[in-house]
Design a protein around this motif. Structure first.
Motif, PDB file in Angstrom:
ATOM      1  N   SER A   1       0.814  -1.215   0.000  1.00 34.55           N
ATOM      2  CA  SER A   1       0.000   0.000   0.000  1.00 34.55           C
ATOM      3  C   SER A   1       0.850   1.269   0.000  1.00 34.55           C
ATOM      4  CB  SER A   1      -0.928   0.014   1.225  1.00 34.55           C
ATOM      5  OG  SER A   1      -0.180  -0.001   2.423  1.00 34.55           O
ATOM      6  N   ASN A   2       2.144   1.137   0.244  1.00 34.08           N
ATOM      7  CA  ASN A   2       3.041   2.288   0.260  1.00 34.08           C
ATOM      8  C   ASN A   2       3.558   2.541  -1.152  1.00 34.08           C
ATOM      9  OD1 ASN A   2       5.855   3.570   0.478  1.00 34.08           O
ATOM     10  ND2 ASN A   2       5.025   3.900   2.528  1.00 34.08           N
ATOM     11  N   GLU A   3       3.162   3.664  -1.729  1.00 39.02           N
ATOM     12  CA  GLU A   3       3.491   3.938  -3.128  1.00 39.02           C
ATOM     13  C   GLU A   3       4.984   3.970  -3.381  1.00 39.02           C
ATOM     14  OE1 GLU A   3       2.375   7.222  -6.610  1.00 39.02           O
ATOM     15  OE2 GLU A   3       1.533   7.394  -4.584  1.00 39.02           O
ATOM     16  N   ALA A   4       5.738   4.506  -2.440  1.00 40.42           N
ATOM     17  CA  ALA A   4       7.181   4.607  -2.628  1.00 40.42           C
ATOM     18  C   ALA A   4       7.859   3.249  -2.627  1.00 40.42           C
ATOM     19  CB  ALA A   4       7.786   5.485  -1.532  1.00 40.42           C
ATOM     20  N   MET A   5       7.244   2.266  -1.944  1.00 38.34           N
ATOM     21  CA  MET A   5       7.832   0.942  -1.842  1.00 38.34           C
ATOM     22  C   MET A   5       7.465   0.026  -3.003  1.00 38.34           C
ATOM     23  SD  MET A   5       9.713   0.640   0.920  1.00 38.34           S
ATOM     24  CE  MET A   5      10.316   2.308   0.591  1.00 38.34           C
ATOM     25  N   ARG A   6       6.438   0.384  -3.768  1.00 40.32           N
ATOM     26  CA  ARG A   6       5.941  -0.533  -4.803  1.00 40.32           C
ATOM     27  C   ARG A   6       6.987  -0.922  -5.845  1.00 40.32           C
ATOM     28  NH1 ARG A   6       0.237   2.488  -5.623  1.00 40.32           N
ATOM     29  NH2 ARG A   6      -0.627   1.996  -3.566  1.00 40.32           N
ATOM     30  N   PRO A   7       7.791   0.032  -6.369  1.00 42.20           N
ATOM     31  CA  PRO A   7       8.807  -0.404  -7.341  1.00 42.20           C
ATOM     32  C   PRO A   7       9.788  -1.418  -6.758  1.00 42.20           C
ATOM     33  CG  PRO A   7       8.506   1.972  -7.420  1.00 42.20           C
ATOM     34  CD  PRO A   7       7.755   1.490  -6.212  1.00 42.20           C
TER      35      PRO A   7
END
Length: 214
Positions: free
Chosen positions: A126-132
């Motif tokens: 759910s954390n956008e910065a962690m998705r990649p």
């Protein structure tokens, strides 16, 4: 003469002679704690203070060893068990979903760095910065190896569907705690997963994606 307080390696103070904490062990403990806490609460709800407190060290050690919370989280999320790609490569093809599921279930059930790696990844999505980072880790450590075992068209898509099935079980069981999946016997769960994944293991006669586009 009154003893002089000194700073221990873990950042605490004591009137006793300092006990030197093993730096590599402390670093690993912080990684373990980060994975466990993120797996339980998600990235955004966990602070460096929480991580340090869970292993009884000073918060400053997080920054000493990792530089920032982001660096700590990035390394913690990289901890998919090294045994998993080998297990995927060596398993009989018909057993591949069962082997993958066994690793996923064992990983999410135990504590420790390897034990919470996939659960941590799932909880961090759910954390956008962690998705990649999450996407890259799943791709390099799991999906690529599953795709390499599959013959025929759409191997990568079929591999991602198999991984989605097994990782989804972690989310349903450990994060959402749906009652049937949470309570089911592992053997029964494996049987259902084998049956669902069987069609993805078979070599299709043609590309489903190509047919859909046509």
């Amino acid at each position: 003469m009154k003893p002089v307080c000194v700073s221990d390696e873990d950042g605490s103070t004591s009137a006793d002679p300092p006990r030197r904490r093993d730096a590599s062990a402390t670093r690993e403990a912080l990684l373990n704690a980060a994975r466990a806490l993120i797996g339980q609460h998600g990235v955004d709800a966990v602070s460096t203070r929480d991580i340090a407190a869970s292993v009884s060290v000073n918060q400053a050690l997080v920054y000493r060893y990792f530089g920032s919370k982001d660096n700590l989280i990035a390394e913690a999320l990289g901890g998919i068990p090294s045994s998993l790609p080998t297990a995927i490569a060596n398993a009989p093809l018909s057993d591949l979903p069962r082997v993958l599921l066994a690793h996923v279930l064992d990983v999410s059930a135990r504590s420790g760095d390897q034990a919470t790696a996939l659960s941590t990844l799932a909880a961090s999505a759910s954390n956008e910065a962690m998705r990649p980072l999450i996407r890259a880790r799943i791709e390099s450590a799991i999906t690529t190896h599953v795709a390499a075992r599959l013959d025929g068209p759409d191997a990568k898509l079929r591999a991602e569907l198999i991984v989605a099935l097994t990782v989804g079980i972690v989310i349903m069981r450990d994060k959402i705690a749906t009652p049937a999946i949470a309570a089911v016997d592992h053997g029964a769960l494996e049987n259902y997963v084998d049956r669902m994944a069987a069609v993805l293991l078979e070599c299709p006669s043609g590309s489903e994606t190509g047919a859909a586009q046509g």
